[in-house]
Design an enzyme around this catalytic site. Structure first.
Site, PDB file in Angstrom:
ATOM      1  N   ASN A  31      93.725 -53.189 -60.796  1.00 12.50           N
ATOM      2  CA  ASN A  31      94.997 -53.906 -60.633  1.00 12.50           C
ATOM      3  C   ASN A  31      95.066 -55.120 -61.545  1.00 12.50           C
ATOM      4  OD1 ASN A  31      96.365 -52.409 -58.416  1.00 12.50           O
ATOM      5  ND2 ASN A  31      94.405 -52.802 -57.443  1.00 12.50           N
TER       6      ASN A  31
ATOM      7  N   ALA B 252      94.713 -60.954 -57.404  1.00 11.05           N
ATOM      8  CA  ALA B 252      93.383 -61.565 -57.504  1.00 11.05           C
ATOM      9  C   ALA B 252      93.205 -62.428 -58.753  1.00 11.05           C
ATOM     10  CB  ALA B 252      92.330 -60.465 -57.491  1.00 11.05           C
TER      11      ALA B 252
ATOM     12  N   HIS C  27      86.753 -62.560 -62.324  1.00  9.67           N
ATOM     13  CA  HIS C  27      87.736 -62.068 -63.301  1.00  9.67           C
ATOM     14  C   HIS C  27      87.814 -63.093 -64.427  1.00  9.67           C
ATOM     15  CE1 HIS C  27      88.999 -59.019 -60.479  1.00  9.67           C
ATOM     16  NE2 HIS C  27      89.140 -59.937 -59.547  1.00  9.67           N
TER      17      HIS C  27
HETATM   18  N1  LIG Z   1      96.795 -56.982 -57.614  1.00  8.10           N
HETATM   19  C1  LIG Z   1      95.581 -57.262 -57.204  1.00  8.10           C
HETATM   20  O1  LIG Z   1      94.915 -58.178 -57.719  1.00  8.10           O
HETATM   21  C2  LIG Z   1      94.977 -56.475 -56.105  1.00  8.10           C
HETATM   22  C3  LIG Z   1      95.608 -55.363 -55.590  1.00  8.10           C
HETATM   23  N2  LIG Z   1      95.047 -54.645 -54.575  1.00  8.10           N
HETATM   24  C4  LIG Z   1      95.764 -53.462 -54.085  1.00  8.10           C
HETATM   25  O2  LIG Z   1      96.007 -53.617 -52.707  1.00  8.10           O
HETATM   26  C5  LIG Z   1      95.751 -52.390 -52.040  1.00  8.10           C
HETATM   27  C6  LIG Z   1      95.378 -52.673 -50.590  1.00  8.10           C
HETATM   28  O3  LIG Z   1      94.177 -53.390 -50.552  1.00  8.10           O
HETATM   29  P1  LIG Z   1      93.348 -53.560 -49.183  1.00  8.10           P
HETATM   30  O4  LIG Z   1      94.219 -54.062 -48.104  1.00  8.10           O
HETATM   31  O5  LIG Z   1      92.115 -54.294 -49.516  1.00  8.10           O
HETATM   32  O6  LIG Z   1      92.992 -52.018 -48.878  1.00  8.10           O
HETATM   33  P2  LIG Z   1      92.613 -51.348 -47.480  1.00  8.10           P
HETATM   34  O7  LIG Z   1      92.072 -50.005 -47.816  1.00  8.10           O
HETATM   35  O8  LIG Z   1      91.818 -52.273 -46.637  1.00  8.10           O
HETATM   36  O9  LIG Z   1      94.040 -51.190 -46.755  1.00  8.10           O
HETATM   37  C7  LIG Z   1      95.067 -50.388 -47.238  1.00  8.10           C
HETATM   38  C8  LIG Z   1      95.857 -49.889 -46.048  1.00  8.10           C
HETATM   39  O10 LIG Z   1      97.057 -49.261 -46.513  1.00  8.10           O
HETATM   40  C9  LIG Z   1      97.217 -48.005 -45.878  1.00  8.10           C
HETATM   41  N3  LIG Z   1      97.941 -47.104 -46.774  1.00  8.10           N
HETATM   42  C10 LIG Z   1      97.462 -46.457 -47.849  1.00  8.10           C
HETATM   43  N4  LIG Z   1      98.432 -45.713 -48.422  1.00  8.10           N
HETATM   44  C11 LIG Z   1      99.538 -45.905 -47.671  1.00  8.10           C
HETATM   45  C12 LIG Z   1     100.859 -45.407 -47.750  1.00  8.10           C
HETATM   46  N5  LIG Z   1     101.211 -44.544 -48.708  1.00  8.10           N
HETATM   47  N6  LIG Z   1     101.752 -45.813 -46.817  1.00  8.10           N
HETATM   48  C13 LIG Z   1     101.400 -46.672 -45.829  1.00  8.10           C
HETATM   49  N7  LIG Z   1     100.149 -47.181 -45.711  1.00  8.10           N
HETATM   50  C14 LIG Z   1      99.235 -46.795 -46.619  1.00  8.10           C
HETATM   51  C15 LIG Z   1      95.795 -47.515 -45.564  1.00  8.10           C
HETATM   52  O11 LIG Z   1      95.808 -46.609 -44.488  1.00  8.10           O
HETATM   53  C16 LIG Z   1      95.098 -48.844 -45.227  1.00  8.10           C
HETATM   54  O12 LIG Z   1      95.203 -49.157 -43.865  1.00  8.10           O
HETATM   55  C17 LIG Z   1      94.635 -51.740 -52.861  1.00  8.10           C
HETATM   56  O13 LIG Z   1      94.654 -50.332 -52.740  1.00  8.10           O
HETATM   57  C18 LIG Z   1      94.961 -52.177 -54.273  1.00  8.10           C
HETATM   58  O14 LIG Z   1      95.781 -51.210 -54.901  1.00  8.10           O
HETATM   59  C19 LIG Z   1      93.860 -55.006 -54.012  1.00  8.10           C
HETATM   60  C20 LIG Z   1      93.197 -56.101 -54.494  1.00  8.10           C
HETATM   61  C21 LIG Z   1      93.688 -56.915 -55.585  1.00  8.10           C
HETATM   62  O1  LIG Z   2      89.348 -58.530 -57.231  1.00  3.68           O
HETATM   63  C1  LIG Z   2      90.194 -57.839 -56.629  1.00  3.68           C
HETATM   64  O2  LIG Z   2      90.703 -58.203 -55.578  1.00  3.68           O
HETATM   65  C2  LIG Z   2      90.703 -56.507 -57.096  1.00  3.68           C
HETATM   66  C3  LIG Z   2      90.484 -56.121 -58.464  1.00  3.68           C
HETATM   67  O3  LIG Z   2      89.552 -56.471 -59.107  1.00  3.68           O
HETATM   68  C4  LIG Z   2      91.456 -55.228 -59.065  1.00  3.68           C
HETATM   69  O4  LIG Z   2      92.114 -54.503 -58.328  1.00  3.68           O
HETATM   70  O5  LIG Z   2      91.583 -55.251 -60.294  1.00  3.68           O
END
Ligand SMILES: NC(=O)C1=CN([C@@H]2O[C@H](COP(=O)(O)OP(=O)(O)OC[C@H]3O[C@@H](n4cnc5c(N)ncnc54)[C@H](O)[C@@H]3O)[C@@H](O)[C@H]2O)C=CC1
Ligand SMILES: O=C([O-])CC(=O)C(=O)O
Length: 267
Positions: free
Chosen positions: A190, A124, A220
């Site tokens: 994150n 992000a 951010h």
């Molecule tokens: N680096 C960045 O800027 C960002 C990182 N993220 C990370 O991305 C992750 C996913 O985000 P979204 O898709 O929005 O979340 P979400 O909750 O919509 O989807 C996550 C999916 O992964 C599945 N899941 C969870 N643990 C699992 C595992 N151990 N093995 C297989 N599947 C698993 C869940 O069942 C769910 O379907 C967040 O938890 C966060 O850690 C999210 C936003 C920004």
């Molecule tokens: O903005 C986003 O997608 C997620 C975010 O802030 C984070 O994980 O730090």
């Protein structure tokens, strides 16, 4: 054709699959879902012409070109570490997981044993190239502020600090180190962790988190100073409808990174 396995098929995963559906140079062959959620994931994939196969772990004989994590912090321990050991190159978005003591070293060791690499995606936030280049010359300070709509802080410790349903002005819900932010707000930490790893580390990166009922964006902002001079950047991300905690740019960051592996020129 780049053969990709994706871990997680939630807000980010589905949006990435939509963008890659007609790509001629890369294809997600398998999706790894949490045990028990396979039927739900199949349902999410029902509209795809040629959906990936849904599994709950990487099969022992599978050797994708890349494993990309879009699932959450637990998936790093469960799937990424073993894949690295097996020599599968991994890309991750749940960079906040790396604030757990010792995990960076374990990932490095697993990648070394597998003679492969792990890539931490900017997700992000932007400006990570400039920040990590500035680190080479020496950084003095990195201050990060994350501002999100009040509803994005549901089910977090912010609920003990203010009433997210009724606040009518921007409210600071956290101030402290990136390490503490990652502990208290793992799903929103994150960006803070990514800035820390690229810059001054988890203990010296100062974080402020704000619940803002007047904002519809995930903003951010960070400011860095050091031998190179200084810079600041503000990124006003649109939240994904399927998960307001996640900014849409995260999806594009995944697609860009995969494209950089698939195409002859990377940028
Ligand atoms: N680096 C960045 O800027 C960002 C990182 N993220 C990370 O991305 C992750 C996913 O985000 P979204 O898709 O929005 O979340 P979400 O909750 O919509 O989807 C996550 C999916 O992964 C599945 N899941 C969870 N643990 C699992 C595992 N151990 N093995 C297989 N599947 C698993 C869940 O069942 C769910 O379907 C967040 O938890 C966060 O850690 C999210 C936003 C920004
Ligand atoms: O903005 C986003 O997608 C997620 C975010 O802030 C984070 O994980 O730090």
């Amino acid at each position: 054709m780049l053969n990709i396995t994706m871990i997680g098929c939630g807000a980010i995963g589905v949006a990435v699959l939509e963008l890659l559906e007609n790509d001629t140079q890369m294809r997600v062959e398998h999706v790894i879902a949490s045990a028990g959620s396979e039927a739900l994931v199949q349902q999410r994939l029902a509209a795809f012409k040629n959906p990936p196969l849904v599994l709950t772990a990487l099969p022992a004989d599978a050797h994708p070109d890349l494993l990309v994590e879009c699932a959450g912090h637990m998936a790093i321990e469960e799937h990424v570490l073993p894949a690295l050991e097996r020599g599968v190159a991994c890309l991750i978005v749940s960079v906040g997981a790396l604030s757990q003591v010792g995990l960076v070293e374990r990932l490095e060791a697993a990648a070394a044993r597998g003679n492969t690499r792990i890539e931490l995606l900017p997700g992000a936030i932007g400006g990570i190239d400039a920040l990590s280049a500035a680190k080479v010359g020496g950084l003095d300070s990195v201050d990060y502020t994350g501002r999100k709509p009040a509803k994005a802080w549901k089910n977090t410790p912010a609920e003990q600090i203010c009433d997210l349903e009724t606040i009518d002005q921007a409210t600071v819900i956290f101030q402290g180190s990136a390490r503490e932010a990652a502990r208290l707000y793992p799903k929103n930490a994150n960006v803070a962790a990514t800035l820390s790893l690229a810059g001054l580390g988890l203990d010296r990166t100062h974080v402020t988190l704000i619940a803002d009922p007047l904002s519809e964006e995930n903003v951010h902002h960070f400011e860095a100073r050091g031998a190179f001079g200084g810079f600041e950047m503000s990124l006003r991300g649109k939240p994904l409808q399927a998960n307001p905690k996640t900014s849409a740019l995260t999806v594009y960051s995944v697609v860009r990174a995969l494209g950089n592996h698939a195409h002859a020129i990377s940028i």
